[in-house]
Design a protein around this motif. Structure first.
Motif, short mmCIF file in Angstrom:
data_model
loop_
_atom_site.label_atom_id
_atom_site.label_comp_id
_atom_site.label_asym_id
_atom_site.label_seq_id
_atom_site.Cartn_x
_atom_site.Cartn_y
_atom_site.Cartn_z
N VAL A 27 34.34 50.97 44.90
CA VAL A 27 35.59 50.26 44.61
C VAL A 27 36.49 51.21 43.82
CG1 VAL A 27 36.64 48.26 43.50
CG2 VAL A 27 34.40 48.04 44.60
N THR A 28 37.64 51.49 44.36
CA THR A 28 38.54 52.48 43.74
C THR A 28 39.62 51.86 42.89
OG1 THR A 28 39.93 52.50 45.74
CG2 THR A 28 38.15 54.12 45.61
N GLU A 29 39.89 50.56 43.12
CA GLU A 29 41.02 49.95 42.42
C GLU A 29 40.92 48.43 42.46
OE1 GLU A 29 45.95 50.02 42.74
OE2 GLU A 29 44.68 50.99 44.27
N LEU A 30 41.36 47.79 41.41
CA LEU A 30 41.52 46.35 41.41
C LEU A 30 42.91 46.02 41.92
CD1 LEU A 30 39.98 45.37 37.94
CD2 LEU A 30 38.95 45.06 40.19
N LEU A 31 43.00 45.10 42.85
CA LEU A 31 44.30 44.67 43.37
C LEU A 31 44.87 43.59 42.46
CD1 LEU A 31 43.44 44.38 47.18
CD2 LEU A 31 44.48 46.32 45.97
N GLN A 32 46.13 43.72 42.11
CA GLN A 32 46.78 42.76 41.24
C GLN A 32 48.10 42.31 41.85
OE1 GLN A 32 46.25 45.69 37.82
NE2 GLN A 32 46.00 43.77 36.70
N ASP A 33 48.48 41.06 41.60
CA ASP A 33 49.76 40.58 42.10
C ASP A 33 50.87 40.97 41.13
OD1 ASP A 33 49.71 38.80 39.96
OD2 ASP A 33 49.18 37.06 41.19
N ALA A 34 52.06 40.51 41.39
CA ALA A 34 53.22 40.89 40.57
C ALA A 34 53.10 40.44 39.13
CB ALA A 34 54.49 40.31 41.21
N HIS A 35 52.26 39.46 38.88
CA HIS A 35 52.09 38.94 37.53
C HIS A 35 50.86 39.54 36.82
CE1 HIS A 35 55.22 36.01 38.42
NE2 HIS A 35 54.56 35.70 39.54
N GLY A 36 50.18 40.49 37.47
CA GLY A 36 49.02 41.13 36.87
C GLY A 36 47.71 40.43 37.13
N LYS A 37 47.72 39.35 37.90
CA LYS A 37 46.48 38.64 38.20
C LYS A 37 45.66 39.43 39.22
CE LYS A 37 44.68 34.15 39.75
NZ LYS A 37 43.71 34.68 40.74
N VAL A 38 44.38 39.59 38.97
CA VAL A 38 43.49 40.29 39.90
C VAL A 38 43.25 39.39 41.11
CG1 VAL A 38 41.18 41.24 40.23
CG2 VAL A 38 42.40 41.66 38.10
N ILE A 39 43.50 39.96 42.30
CA ILE A 39 43.39 39.16 43.53
C ILE A 39 42.44 39.80 44.54
CG2 ILE A 39 45.66 38.09 43.29
CD1 ILE A 39 46.74 40.23 45.21
N GLY A 40 41.73 40.86 44.13
CA GLY A 40 40.80 41.51 45.04
C GLY A 40 40.55 42.95 44.65
N VAL A 41 40.03 43.73 45.58
CA VAL A 41 39.70 45.13 45.30
C VAL A 41 40.11 46.01 46.47
CG1 VAL A 41 37.73 44.47 43.85
CG2 VAL A 41 37.36 45.01 46.28
N ARG A 42 40.26 47.30 46.18
CA ARG A 42 40.43 48.31 47.22
C ARG A 42 39.21 49.22 47.17
NH1 ARG A 42 45.19 49.81 46.25
NH2 ARG A 42 46.24 48.89 48.05
N LEU A 58 35.03 52.53 35.48
CA LEU A 58 36.43 52.91 35.34
C LEU A 58 37.41 51.88 35.88
CD1 LEU A 58 36.18 56.68 36.38
CD2 LEU A 58 36.25 55.72 34.07
N LEU A 59 36.93 50.90 36.63
CA LEU A 59 37.85 49.95 37.24
C LEU A 59 38.67 49.20 36.19
CD1 LEU A 59 35.91 48.30 40.19
CD2 LEU A 59 37.89 49.79 40.32
N GLY A 60 37.96 48.65 35.22
CA GLY A 60 38.65 47.88 34.19
C GLY A 60 39.61 48.71 33.37
N THR A 61 39.22 49.95 33.06
CA THR A 61 40.10 50.80 32.25
C THR A 61 41.31 51.27 33.07
OG1 THR A 61 38.72 52.72 32.80
CG2 THR A 61 38.24 51.58 30.75
N ARG A 62 41.09 51.60 34.33
CA ARG A 62 42.21 52.01 35.19
C ARG A 62 43.23 50.90 35.34
NH1 ARG A 62 38.60 54.72 40.00
NH2 ARG A 62 38.34 56.82 39.09
N ALA A 63 42.77 49.68 35.38
CA ALA A 63 43.67 48.54 35.54
C ALA A 63 44.28 48.09 34.22
CB ALA A 63 42.91 47.38 36.19
N GLY A 64 43.88 48.74 33.12
CA GLY A 64 44.42 48.38 31.82
C GLY A 64 43.85 47.11 31.24
#
Length: 435
Positions: A131-146, A168-174
């Motif tokens: 998993v390289t990234e957490l997907l987030q919507d415009a409001h910052g809500k996590v909606i999936g993964v890449r 690193l996923l959580g830290t990359r996503a802030g």
């Protein structure tokens, strides 16, 4: 990549991730679990201790087919100087019970078995997937993964981060900070293989009985750390770990400490003639209660080592990991059952459930201990072990010197190393931290 949407995605297939995925699947939720290794446990060669009570809540009949090594009937604690150790030894035949409380396991085998149970419960498990990234919507809500797979985006109502202490996923996503080196230990282990009868003879064991040795003292060169020896069926898991910050500060190497521990007179005979087949290093959260990051947010929760859930005082990690994974899953199930969204407000139930469990209650009790041991590492891991060893040597040696003279010499040694004020201060600090 899979195009369908899931109720939950679990990132990681260790103790916490498997517990979360299994509980979610058992509750009938649509679950995707992603693991970067070839299979669950493929990157985990070390031995470990399993606490039965927590696994029984997930798989009541686990003893029927789980790859267990030995049930533990004996615990030894050693305080070591360079040539000797002073020990506390507890052994009980009551631990030869029908359903033992603790077992040694080899994680590579156990995690693979655990993952099979997750799949049998109905979860989709994809290995060799990063998993390289957490997907987030415009409001910052996590909606999936890449992921690193082709067309690798997958959607879900909630993501469970079970990616380990250095994920690193959580830290990359802030969502959380990277762990502080003073709150994370680096442990190195070797697997020493011996004939079963030789191992049992050296540790005074029979059948599936097992023993554990945990050691502190000069083996860590004044750093906050511990050595350990676990008995498996035909092997010994032997290792040592210290805080990452201490390795950085001193320039000591983990492998150098391991070699010193192995060559100690108290250890050398236990592994003599063994064949070393595996070597591994891994990070362990050691910060305790004060190091716990934000555990939940809009569309996500974090569990296990990634949440810094480890009781360093009692050397408990797998039980906290499994419990946190299970409680996170039960939180998600409750929210789904109410048809409520996976908002930060609703997922706060996870933190409450943890606070009500033994996990947070134990970590709160010892919340000051990690800082104390780190600040006064020279005293607790170097000075005092040397003084205790010297006192014991004088106590058992009979050489014509009066006991009164020996007692005075021992007291002078303590005072030369630490003032009365310093010793009393350490004792009170230790007592306060223990509360």
């Amino acid at each position: 990549m899979i195009e369908e949407r899931f109720d939950a995605i679990v990132v990681g297939a260790g103790m916490a991730g498997n517990a979360a995925a299994l509980t979610l699947a058992q509750r009938g939720l649509k679950v995707l679990q992603l693991e970067r290794g070839e299979y669950s446990g493929s990157k985990n060669v070390q031995g470990a201790i399993l606490y039965a009570d927590m696994l029984e809540k997930l798989i009541p009949d686990f003893r029927e087919d789980a790859p267990l090594e030995r049930h533990l009937i004996e615990q030894r604690f050693w305080m070591m100087d360079d040539n000797s150790h002073t020990g506390l030894h507890y052994r009980s035949d009551e631990f030869n019970e029908e359903k033992p409380n603790r077992y040694t396991i080899i994680r590579a085998q156990f995690d693979k078995w655990f993952s099979k149970k997750v799949q049998e419960a109905g979860a989709v498990v994809l290995c060799e997937t990063t998993v390289t990234e957490l997907l987030q919507d415009a409001h910052g809500k996590v909606i999936g993964v890449r992921t690193d797979r082709k067309n690798g985006q997958v959607g879900a109502d909630v993501v469970v981060l079970a990616e380990g202490v250095n994920g690193l996923l959580g830290t990359r996503a802030g969502l959380r900070n990277r762990p502080d080196p003073s709150k994370v230990a680096l442990a190195v282990k070797e697997m020493h293989f011996l004939p079963q009868e030789t191992l049992e003879s050296r540790f005074n064991l029979k059948g599936d009985e097992g023993a554990v040795i945990e050691a502190v003292g000069t083996i860590s060169e004044g750093m906050t750390g511990m050595g350990f020896i676990y008995t498996n069926k035909e092997s010994i898991s032997l290792g040592i770990g210290c805080l990452v910050a201490d390795f950085e500060r001193t320039g000591q190497t983990p492998y150098g400490l391991l070699e010193k521990f192995k060559s100690h007179p108290s250890v050398k005979g236990l592994i003599e003639g063994s064949e070393v087949k595996e070597y591994a290093a891994h990070l362990i959260p050691e910060g305790g209660y004060k190091a716990i990051p934000q555990l939940f947010g809009d569309g996500w929760v974090v569990v296990g080592d990634a949440a810094q859930l480890n009781n360093a005082v009692h050397r408990e990690g797998s039980n906290l990991a499994m419990t946190s994974g299970r409680l996170a899953a039960e939180t998600i199930f409750q929210i789904k059952s109410r048809r409520d969204p996976m908002t930060k407000e609703n997922l706060a139930l996870y933190r409450k459930m943890l606070e009500d469990s033994f996990v947070m209650k134990d970590l709160k009790k010892y919340r000051n201990m990690p800082e104390l041991l780190h600040i006064r590492a020279q005293n607790f891991f170097l000075t005092y072990p040397q003084l205790v060893s010297k006192a014991m040597k004088e106590f058992v040696r009979v050489d014509g010197v009066t006991k009164s003279e020996k007692e005075k010499a021992t007291l002078r040694s303590f005072l030369a190393a630490r003032s009365i004020k310093g010793i009393i201060g350490d004792a009170f600090s230790f007592a306060r931290a223990w509360r």
